[in-house]
Scaffold this motif. Structure first.
Motif, PDB file in Angstrom:
ATOM      1  N   THR A 253       0.841  -1.202   0.000  1.00  0.00           N
ATOM      2  CA  THR A 253       0.000   0.000   0.000  1.00  0.00           C
ATOM      3  C   THR A 253       0.874   1.250   0.000  1.00  0.00           C
ATOM      4  O   THR A 253       1.773   1.396   0.831  1.00  0.00           O
ATOM      5  CB  THR A 253      -0.917   0.016   1.243  1.00  0.00           C
ATOM      6  OG1 THR A 253      -1.719  -1.156   1.235  1.00  0.00           O
ATOM      7  CG2 THR A 253      -1.803   1.244   1.243  1.00  0.00           C
ATOM      8  N   PHE A 254       0.599   2.174  -0.935  1.00  0.00           N
ATOM      9  CA  PHE A 254       1.328   3.440  -0.918  1.00  0.00           C
ATOM     10  C   PHE A 254       0.390   4.626  -0.709  1.00  0.00           C
ATOM     11  O   PHE A 254       0.848   5.746  -0.505  1.00  0.00           O
ATOM     12  CB  PHE A 254       2.188   3.612  -2.184  1.00  0.00           C
ATOM     13  CG  PHE A 254       1.435   3.690  -3.472  1.00  0.00           C
ATOM     14  CD1 PHE A 254       0.917   4.897  -3.935  1.00  0.00           C
ATOM     15  CD2 PHE A 254       1.267   2.561  -4.267  1.00  0.00           C
ATOM     16  CE1 PHE A 254       0.250   4.978  -5.154  1.00  0.00           C
ATOM     17  CE2 PHE A 254       0.598   2.621  -5.482  1.00  0.00           C
ATOM     18  CZ  PHE A 254       0.087   3.836  -5.920  1.00  0.00           C
ATOM     19  N   ILE A 255      -0.930   4.378  -0.745  1.00  0.00           N
ATOM     20  CA  ILE A 255      -1.907   5.409  -0.374  1.00  0.00           C
ATOM     21  C   ILE A 255      -3.009   4.724   0.438  1.00  0.00           C
ATOM     22  O   ILE A 255      -3.496   3.666   0.055  1.00  0.00           O
ATOM     23  CB  ILE A 255      -2.527   6.092  -1.603  1.00  0.00           C
ATOM     24  CG1 ILE A 255      -1.500   6.932  -2.355  1.00  0.00           C
ATOM     25  CG2 ILE A 255      -3.707   6.992  -1.186  1.00  0.00           C
ATOM     26  CD1 ILE A 255      -2.046   7.599  -3.605  1.00  0.00           C
ATOM     27  N   ASN A 256      -3.362   5.326   1.555  1.00  0.00           N
ATOM     28  CA  ASN A 256      -4.428   4.801   2.402  1.00  0.00           C
ATOM     29  C   ASN A 256      -5.325   5.958   2.811  1.00  0.00           C
ATOM     30  O   ASN A 256      -4.900   6.855   3.532  1.00  0.00           O
ATOM     31  CB  ASN A 256      -3.853   4.110   3.625  1.00  0.00           C
ATOM     32  CG  ASN A 256      -4.897   3.361   4.423  1.00  0.00           C
ATOM     33  OD1 ASN A 256      -5.362   2.300   4.009  1.00  0.00           O
ATOM     34  ND2 ASN A 256      -5.303   3.921   5.566  1.00  0.00           N
ATOM     35  N   ILE A 257      -6.559   5.947   2.306  1.00  0.00           N
ATOM     36  CA  ILE A 257      -7.519   7.002   2.604  1.00  0.00           C
ATOM     37  C   ILE A 257      -8.690   6.382   3.369  1.00  0.00           C
ATOM     38  O   ILE A 257      -9.354   5.481   2.854  1.00  0.00           O
ATOM     39  CB  ILE A 257      -8.045   7.675   1.318  1.00  0.00           C
ATOM     40  CG1 ILE A 257      -6.872   8.219   0.491  1.00  0.00           C
ATOM     41  CG2 ILE A 257      -9.067   8.760   1.630  1.00  0.00           C
ATOM     42  CD1 ILE A 257      -7.257   8.673  -0.899  1.00  0.00           C
ATOM     43  N   THR A 258      -8.931   6.825   4.583  1.00  0.00           N
ATOM     44  CA  THR A 258      -9.968   6.226   5.397  1.00  0.00           C
ATOM     45  C   THR A 258     -10.616   7.251   6.313  1.00  0.00           C
ATOM     46  O   THR A 258      -9.996   8.260   6.670  1.00  0.00           O
ATOM     47  CB  THR A 258      -9.412   5.059   6.236  1.00  0.00           C
ATOM     48  OG1 THR A 258     -10.471   4.422   6.941  1.00  0.00           O
ATOM     49  CG2 THR A 258      -8.356   5.543   7.208  1.00  0.00           C
ATOM     50  N   ASN A 259     -11.858   7.009   6.672  1.00  0.00           N
ATOM     51  CA  ASN A 259     -12.537   7.843   7.668  1.00  0.00           C
ATOM     52  C   ASN A 259     -12.855   7.016   8.916  1.00  0.00           C
ATOM     53  O   ASN A 259     -13.644   7.415   9.756  1.00  0.00           O
ATOM     54  CB  ASN A 259     -13.820   8.447   7.099  1.00  0.00           C
ATOM     55  CG  ASN A 259     -14.874   7.404   6.754  1.00  0.00           C
ATOM     56  OD1 ASN A 259     -14.576   6.197   6.709  1.00  0.00           O
ATOM     57  ND2 ASN A 259     -16.085   7.850   6.497  1.00  0.00           N
ATOM     58  N   LYS A 260     -12.220   5.835   8.999  1.00  0.00           N
ATOM     59  CA  LYS A 260     -12.437   4.965  10.147  1.00  0.00           C
ATOM     60  C   LYS A 260     -11.672   5.497  11.345  1.00  0.00           C
ATOM     61  O   LYS A 260     -10.482   5.799  11.248  1.00  0.00           O
ATOM     62  CB  LYS A 260     -11.977   3.548   9.815  1.00  0.00           C
ATOM     63  CG  LYS A 260     -12.314   2.510  10.881  1.00  0.00           C
ATOM     64  CD  LYS A 260     -11.923   1.124  10.439  1.00  0.00           C
ATOM     65  CE  LYS A 260     -12.332   0.075  11.455  1.00  0.00           C
ATOM     66  NZ  LYS A 260     -11.966  -1.292  11.018  1.00  0.00           N
ATOM     67  N   GLN A 261     -12.354   5.621  12.462  1.00  0.00           N
ATOM     68  CA  GLN A 261     -11.731   6.169  13.675  1.00  0.00           C
ATOM     69  C   GLN A 261     -10.861   5.122  14.348  1.00  0.00           C
ATOM     70  O   GLN A 261     -11.178   3.955  14.349  1.00  0.00           O
ATOM     71  CB  GLN A 261     -12.818   6.651  14.638  1.00  0.00           C
ATOM     72  CG  GLN A 261     -13.708   7.741  14.048  1.00  0.00           C
ATOM     73  CD  GLN A 261     -12.950   8.993  13.675  1.00  0.00           C
ATOM     74  OE1 GLN A 261     -12.021   9.409  14.404  1.00  0.00           O
ATOM     75  NE2 GLN A 261     -13.306   9.614  12.562  1.00  0.00           N
TER      76      GLN A 261
END
Length: 261
Positions: A253-261
């Motif tokens: 993984t080189f990009i990780n976009i998340t809204n998980k708290q």
């Protein structure tokens, strides 16, 4: 490739191809459209030539099977099946709506499986519906009342909210991928997504052998985040939690976009 080659070959020989299927058991099924020829005549005329064609191209293990389709008859059967499906689908929608499940009725809950002697209604039943038995009984009663060619109803239970979320992210994931696909700047090579316990996971694969430049990483990250923050996107994704990852060719993984708290 083999299927395409066979279609081109048979077309140049003057035959109208309905379908070609290559089965795992070293069998090729060739269906031709003709109102004059029988299967036996086609086998006599074409089989040897097809075998030679396959052998010339390095395929020597396949057993070729032929069938003939009368296009007029096929269209007639297809038309009847579509009419039957439309009738059954309307019955399903009406019965679900009568029990107060109009929202569920808007989704495709009915499918058809053709058999030699009749047809089977494949019914998807949301697992939160308590009146499932009554609904199935009413659908069966209406099918009997209209004397429709349905011999059985097979019911499969599913989580309605999960399916809705899955449908949402099928669209959102494709939207993100399609915006960058086919552009050498991003090197995209594949897309997968899943919904697990209410959380959406999107994996976008690339052909990068190593992590791309920070410029590219920042450009992708900002563009995806901007898309997710659009008012129309927020309406689409509701309050879903998500994780969107971009992976290099080795799966790192080189990009990780998340809204998980």
């Amino acid at each position: 490739q083999l299927t395409t080659q066979l279609i081109e070959y048979l077309t140049t020989q003057g035959y109208d191809v309905n379908s070609i299927g290559v089965l795992t058991a070293n069998v090729i099924e060739i269906s031709l459209i003709s109102e004059q020829l029988s299967t036996k005549q086609v086998e006599e005329q074409v089989a040897a030539n097809v075998d030679t064609f396959l052998a010339d191209n390095g395929y020597d293990l396949y057993d070729v099977q032929f069938s003939i389709v009368d296009l007029a008859e096929q269209e007639n059967v297809r038309s009847k099946n579509l009419d039957l499906y439309d009738q059954v689908s309307q019955i399903v929608k009406d019965v679900f709506a009568e029990y107060g499940y109009a929202l569920e009725a808007d989704y495709e809950l009915a499918g058809m499986q053709e058999t030699w002697f009749s047809n089977i209604l494949l019914l998807d039943m949301p697992d939160h519906i308590k009146e499932s038995r009554e609904i199935v009984a009413n659908i069966q009663a209406e099918i009997d009342k209209q004397s429709l060619d349905i011999k059985d109803i097979q019911v499969t239970s599913f989580n309605f909210e999960h399916r809705l979320q899955d449908n949402r992210w099928a669209y959102l994931a494709s939207d993100i991928y399609d915006a960058m696909a086919g552009k050498s700047t991003y090197q995209l090579s594949g897309l997968s997504y899943s919904v697990t316990k209410g959380h959406a996971y999107v994996s976008i694969k690339t052909n990068w052998s190593e992590k791309p430049s920070e410029t590219v990483i920042n450009e992708i990250t900002e563009a995806v985040q901007k898309y997710l923050d659009l008012p129309e996107t927020k309406v689409q994704r509701l309050d879903d939690t998500y994780t969107i990852q971009f992976l290099n060719a080795d799966g790192a993984t080189f990009i990780n976009i998340t809204n998980k708290q």
